[in-house]
Scaffold this active site. Structure first.
Site: not given
Ligand code: UD1
Length: 381
Positions: A207
């Site tokens: 991811h």
């Molecule tokens: C975040 C953390 C990362 C951790 C990961 C675990 C930061 C900078 N990164 O990354 O360190 O390893 O979580 O999973 O804080 N999304 C959904 N549903 C959700 C959450 C996210 O669809 O419930 C999608 C959205 O498109 C979003 C993308 O995932 O834009 C990224 O989510 P985000 O929380 O920004 O970062 P992660 O890649 O999950």
């Protein structure tokens, strides 16, 4: 006089870290706890299922910040949490891990004059292109109580000039959760659902923006993973970001040798990893979990903030583009993989040690919480 601790969680890996800390703090007399969920992760399968499975209380506050750019997400947590701090007036804020919610909570609490305790302090990849490394550096700089999972964490903090009395080597809280749940993880259900036999399949998670946001890099990685997928089933619970990028980049066909499934709950995922032949990942925490479970782990990164998993555990770095994966996989298949050992204080009692340190910091009774806690100089405190 009673005291109040406010815990902040936001993203999937935070939930398994806070659970043992909250459970252990329940034994401290005259201590109230407030749980804030920032809502950085919000899907049923990314957040809510973990609250249920880990026995976490319903959050007292849900900030509902959701997704966004780093500035949007961090800023939204700061604005929401500032209001909560004014209302609750906690004596201490506890943050865990290295996600954007962790950083935002540390900044806003420090500016409000509330001391911060950071669980999982001191880890360093020395790679500032990783957002998490920036989050770790700033969070540790602002935290008064630094609770480290491994000795390298102590050394990193001492090298940065942190006073030894603020550093507490407590072990790994995430491993408390793993050991508490391992025996009731539903292996037979998982085995029949995915039609796999123990040690005859691999588990993949991917991811990191660095691996999935660039179409060429992602395509190369998929090709290298597919070589494993032709040898054994590769079960791939895909993070929402990764699933979205596969579609956007038109790479679904390149992933046809991987068995992509929805994100899994904690218990199913634990069962799957515990019985896997090997794990392929770019996650931080999974490097630690596989080390304790004794399962070979190939990490698709060029560096790690968790060197103990390489030096003592089952982890091997195969490069962010997976260039070393073929050779590392062949070594395991030929019986030459790492066996490893469980690092110091990854023993299921880290939450108790954290609670003991926090109770003493707040001037409360810590009787019954004491497990050996070593300070930065290796001297029991
Ligand atoms: C975040 C953390 C990362 C951790 C990961 C675990 C930061 C900078 N990164 O990354 O360190 O390893 O979580 O999973 O804080 N999304 C959904 N549903 C959700 C959450 C996210 O669809 O419930 C999608 C959205 O498109 C979003 C993308 O995932 O834009 C990224 O989510 P985000 O929380 O920004 O970062 P992660 O890649 O999950």
């Amino acid at each position: 006089m009673s005291k109040r601790v406010l815990h902040v969680v936001g993203a999937r890996p935070n939930f398994m870290k806070i659970a043992p800390v909250m459970a252990a703090l329940r034994a401290v007399p005259a201590l109230g706890q407030t749980l804030v969920h920032t809502g950085q992760h919000y899907d049923e399968k990314m957040a809510h299922v973990f609250f249920e499975e880990l026995g976490l209380p319903r959050p007292d506050f849900d900030l509902g910040v959701g997704s966004g750019t780093h500035a949007e997400q961090t800023g939204a947590v700061m604005v929401g949490l500032e209001r909560v701090l004014a209302e609750v007036e906690p004596d201490l804020v506890v943050v865990v891990g290295d996600v954007n919610s962790t950083l935002a909570a540390a900044i806003v609490s420090a500016k409000a004059g509330v001391p911060v305790a950071h669980v999982e302090a001191g880890l360093r990849s020395r790679d500032l292109t990783m957002p998490e490394e920036i989050n770790r550096l700033v969070t540790d700089r602002l935290s008064e109580v630094l609770l480290t999972p491994s000795r390298d964490g102590d050394r990193n903090l001492l090298d940065e000039g942190v006073a030894p009395e603020r550093i507490h080597f407590v072990g790994n809280v995430m491993i408390d959760t793993l050991l508490a749940h391992r025996t009731h993880a539903p292996w037979s259900d998982v085995a029949s659902r995915y039609d796999v036999a123990a040690r005859k399949y691999a588990v993949l998670t991917l991811h990191r923006p660095a691996n999935v946001d660039d179409p060429d890099r992602f395509a190369t990685i998929l090709d290298r993973l597919s070589a494993i997928g032709r040898e054994m089933p590769v079960i791939f619970p895909a993070h929402p970001r990764t699933a979205k990028r596969l579609l956007e980049h038109g790479l679904i066909d390149r992933a046809r040798y991987l068995r992509m499934v929805e994100p899994l709950g904690y218990l199913e995922f634990l069962a799957l990893v515990d019985h896997a032949g090997c794990v392929l990942t770019d996650s931080g925490g999974i490097q630690e979990e596989t080390t304790v479970l004794g399962v070979p782990c190939f990490t698709l990164r060029d560096n790690t903030e968790r060197p103990v998993t390489i030096e003592q555990g089952t982890n091997t770095l195969v490069g962010a583009d997976a260039r070393g994966l073929g050779a590392a996989f062949a070594a395991v298949m030929n019986g030459g993989g790492k066996h490893g050992r469980v690092p110091e204080l990854w023993d299921g009692h880290a939450g108790l040690r954290v609670a003991g340190v926090l109770a003493r910091f707040l001037g409360l009774d810590s009787v019954g919480l004491d497990r050996p806690v070593a300070g930065a100089a290796g001297v029991p405190q």
